[in-house]
Design a protein around this motif. Structure first.
Motif, mmCIF file in Angstrom:
data_model
loop_
_atom_site.group_PDB
_atom_site.id
_atom_site.type_symbol
_atom_site.label_atom_id
_atom_site.label_comp_id
_atom_site.label_asym_id
_atom_site.label_seq_id
_atom_site.Cartn_x
_atom_site.Cartn_y
_atom_site.Cartn_z
ATOM 1 N N VAL A 1 0.887 10.440 -5.617
ATOM 2 C CA VAL A 1 -0.181 9.484 -5.338
ATOM 3 C C VAL A 1 0.159 8.793 -4.026
ATOM 4 C CG1 VAL A 1 -1.297 7.352 -6.097
ATOM 5 C CG2 VAL A 1 -0.706 9.114 -7.772
ATOM 6 N N TRP A 2 -0.727 8.926 -3.032
ATOM 7 C CA TRP A 2 -0.593 8.196 -1.779
ATOM 8 C C TRP A 2 -1.422 6.922 -1.913
ATOM 9 C CZ3 TRP A 2 1.713 6.753 2.382
ATOM 10 C CH2 TRP A 2 1.023 6.081 3.378
ATOM 11 N N VAL A 3 -0.788 5.778 -1.774
ATOM 12 C CA VAL A 3 -1.472 4.486 -1.858
ATOM 13 C C VAL A 3 -1.836 4.083 -0.439
ATOM 14 C CG1 VAL A 3 -1.293 2.072 -2.550
ATOM 15 C CG2 VAL A 3 -0.196 3.854 -3.933
ATOM 16 N N GLU A 4 -3.117 4.157 -0.133
ATOM 17 C CA GLU A 4 -3.590 3.819 1.211
ATOM 18 C C GLU A 4 -3.624 2.307 1.405
ATOM 19 O OE1 GLU A 4 -4.918 3.875 5.034
ATOM 20 O OE2 GLU A 4 -4.078 5.535 3.898
ATOM 21 N N GLN A 5 -4.197 1.604 0.428
ATOM 22 C CA GLN A 5 -4.309 0.161 0.547
ATOM 23 C C GLN A 5 -4.396 -0.457 -0.840
ATOM 24 O OE1 GLN A 5 -7.377 -1.096 3.207
ATOM 25 N NE2 GLN A 5 -7.093 -3.246 2.756
ATOM 26 N N MET A 6 -3.761 -1.617 -0.998
ATOM 27 C CA MET A 6 -3.828 -2.331 -2.271
ATOM 28 C C MET A 6 -3.953 -3.822 -1.990
ATOM 29 S SD MET A 6 -1.237 -2.362 -5.512
ATOM 30 C CE MET A 6 0.026 -3.316 -4.716
ATOM 31 N N GLU A 7 -4.816 -4.468 -2.727
ATOM 32 C CA GLU A 7 -5.011 -5.909 -2.603
ATOM 33 C C GLU A 7 -4.807 -6.539 -3.970
ATOM 34 O OE1 GLU A 7 -5.567 -7.736 0.141
ATOM 35 O OE2 GLU A 7 -5.542 -5.938 1.398
ATOM 36 N N ALA B 1 -0.924 -7.423 -13.712
ATOM 37 C CA ALA B 1 -2.009 -6.765 -12.983
ATOM 38 C C ALA B 1 -1.538 -5.431 -12.410
ATOM 39 C CB ALA B 1 -2.530 -7.677 -11.873
ATOM 40 N N LEU B 2 -0.329 -5.401 -11.862
ATOM 41 C CA LEU B 2 0.208 -4.148 -11.331
ATOM 42 C C LEU B 2 0.429 -3.128 -12.434
ATOM 43 C CD1 LEU B 2 2.733 -5.408 -8.646
ATOM 44 C CD2 LEU B 2 0.510 -4.341 -8.283
ATOM 45 N N ALA B 3 0.893 -3.584 -13.580
ATOM 46 C CA ALA B 3 1.100 -2.674 -14.712
ATOM 47 C C ALA B 3 -0.224 -2.053 -15.138
ATOM 48 C CB ALA B 3 1.744 -3.417 -15.879
ATOM 49 N N GLY B 4 -1.288 -2.854 -15.157
ATOM 50 C CA GLY B 4 -2.612 -2.337 -15.497
ATOM 51 C C GLY B 4 -3.094 -1.307 -14.492
ATOM 52 N N LEU B 5 -2.838 -1.569 -13.213
ATOM 53 C CA LEU B 5 -3.223 -0.627 -12.167
ATOM 54 C C LEU B 5 -2.462 0.688 -12.308
ATOM 55 C CD1 LEU B 5 -4.730 -0.101 -9.450
ATOM 56 C CD2 LEU B 5 -2.636 -0.894 -8.354
ATOM 57 N N ILE B 6 -1.164 0.607 -12.476
ATOM 58 C CA ILE B 6 -0.345 1.811 -12.610
ATOM 59 C C ILE B 6 -0.766 2.612 -13.839
ATOM 60 C CG2 ILE B 6 1.994 2.639 -13.089
ATOM 61 C CD1 ILE B 6 2.960 0.356 -11.221
ATOM 62 N N ALA B 7 -1.044 1.932 -14.932
ATOM 63 C CA ALA B 7 -1.472 2.615 -16.156
ATOM 64 C C ALA B 7 -2.797 3.350 -15.937
ATOM 65 C CB ALA B 7 -1.598 1.621 -17.298
ATOM 66 N N ARG B 8 -3.724 2.723 -15.240
ATOM 67 C CA ARG B 8 -5.027 3.372 -15.001
ATOM 68 C C ARG B 8 -4.888 4.607 -14.111
ATOM 69 N NH1 ARG B 8 -9.826 -1.067 -14.848
ATOM 70 N NH2 ARG B 8 -9.183 -2.048 -16.781
ATOM 71 N N ILE B 9 -4.120 4.462 -13.044
ATOM 72 C CA ILE B 9 -3.938 5.608 -12.150
ATOM 73 C C ILE B 9 -3.175 6.721 -12.862
ATOM 74 C CG2 ILE B 9 -2.862 6.406 -10.011
ATOM 75 C CD1 ILE B 9 -3.533 3.622 -8.828
ATOM 76 N N ALA B 10 -2.137 6.370 -13.608
ATOM 77 C CA ALA B 10 -1.344 7.372 -14.328
ATOM 78 C C ALA B 10 -2.206 8.133 -15.333
ATOM 79 C CB ALA B 10 -0.173 6.702 -15.031
ATOM 80 N N ALA B 11 -3.147 7.456 -15.961
ATOM 81 C CA ALA B 11 -4.031 8.128 -16.918
ATOM 82 C C ALA B 11 -4.978 9.102 -16.217
ATOM 83 C CB ALA B 11 -4.831 7.092 -17.704
ATOM 84 N N LEU B 12 -5.374 8.769 -14.992
ATOM 85 C CA LEU B 12 -6.284 9.639 -14.240
ATOM 86 C C LEU B 12 -5.590 10.889 -13.701
ATOM 87 C CD1 LEU B 12 -8.238 6.931 -12.239
ATOM 88 C CD2 LEU B 12 -9.156 8.392 -14.040
ATOM 89 N N VAL B 13 -4.306 10.775 -13.393
ATOM 90 C CA VAL B 13 -3.565 11.906 -12.804
ATOM 91 C C VAL B 13 -2.235 12.098 -13.550
ATOM 92 C CG1 VAL B 13 -4.627 11.925 -10.521
ATOM 93 C CG2 VAL B 13 -2.756 10.362 -10.974
ATOM 94 N N PRO B 14 -2.296 12.617 -14.774
ATOM 95 C CA PRO B 14 -1.067 12.765 -15.569
ATOM 96 C C PRO B 14 -0.066 13.733 -14.952
ATOM 97 C CG PRO B 14 -2.926 13.849 -16.643
ATOM 98 C CD PRO B 14 -3.476 13.089 -15.483
ATOM 99 N N GLN B 15 -0.502 14.593 -14.033
ATOM 100 C CA GLN B 15 0.411 15.525 -13.391
ATOM 101 C C GLN B 15 1.217 14.884 -12.256
ATOM 102 O OE1 GLN B 15 -2.830 15.292 -12.898
ATOM 103 N NE2 GLN B 15 -3.459 16.081 -10.906
ATOM 104 N N ALA B 16 0.862 13.679 -11.852
ATOM 105 C CA ALA B 16 1.555 13.014 -10.746
ATOM 106 C C ALA B 16 2.991 12.680 -11.132
ATOM 107 C CB ALA B 16 0.814 11.746 -10.340
ATOM 108 N N VAL B 17 3.908 12.976 -10.229
ATOM 109 C CA VAL B 17 5.324 12.720 -10.491
ATOM 110 C C VAL B 17 5.821 11.469 -9.788
ATOM 111 C CG1 VAL B 17 5.869 15.137 -10.926
ATOM 112 C CG2 VAL B 17 6.098 14.225 -8.615
ATOM 113 N N GLY B 18 5.004 10.900 -8.892
ATOM 114 C CA GLY B 18 5.427 9.702 -8.189
ATOM 115 C C GLY B 18 4.346 9.187 -7.266
#
Length: 94
Positions: free
Chosen positions: A35-41, A50-67
């Motif tokens: 996952v390339w993070v272009e911008q975060m506010e 809030a960060l934990a919620g964000l990471i959980a949402r992204i991780a659910a969308l791309v379960p194959q992501a390793v980092g």
């Protein structure tokens, strides 16, 4: 892709623009592993929850992501920051 986390009243807590990239850093939604993070506010005062919620949402969308990785452009030290998936989860555990 834009991912947002809001509280129960609908207030924006964190917003993140990101995309999936392959081993060469090229956008690749089919075979991307990072996952390339272009911008975060982050709304002032919002922290690990809030960060934990964000990471959980992204991780659910791309379960194959390793980092994930990003550059902190708001600092003078603009080096690359990279974390494995399990490191990110540990960092923001509430």
């Amino acid at each position: 892709m834009l991912t947002v986390v809001r509280d129960a009243q609908g207030q924006l807590l964190v917003a993140c623009e990101w995309w999936l990239v392959n081993d060469l850093g090229q956008q690749d939604w089919g075979a991307g592993r990072y996952v390339w993070v272009e911008q975060m506010e982050l709304t002032p005062g919002m922290g690990r929850a809030a960060l934990a919620g964000l990471i959980a949402r992204i991780a659910a969308l791309v379960p194959q992501a390793v980092g994930a990785y990003w550059v902190r452009r708001e600092t003078t030290d603009q080096r690359l920051h990279a974390y494995r998936r399990n490191q990110l989860v540990k960092e923001v555990q509430v």
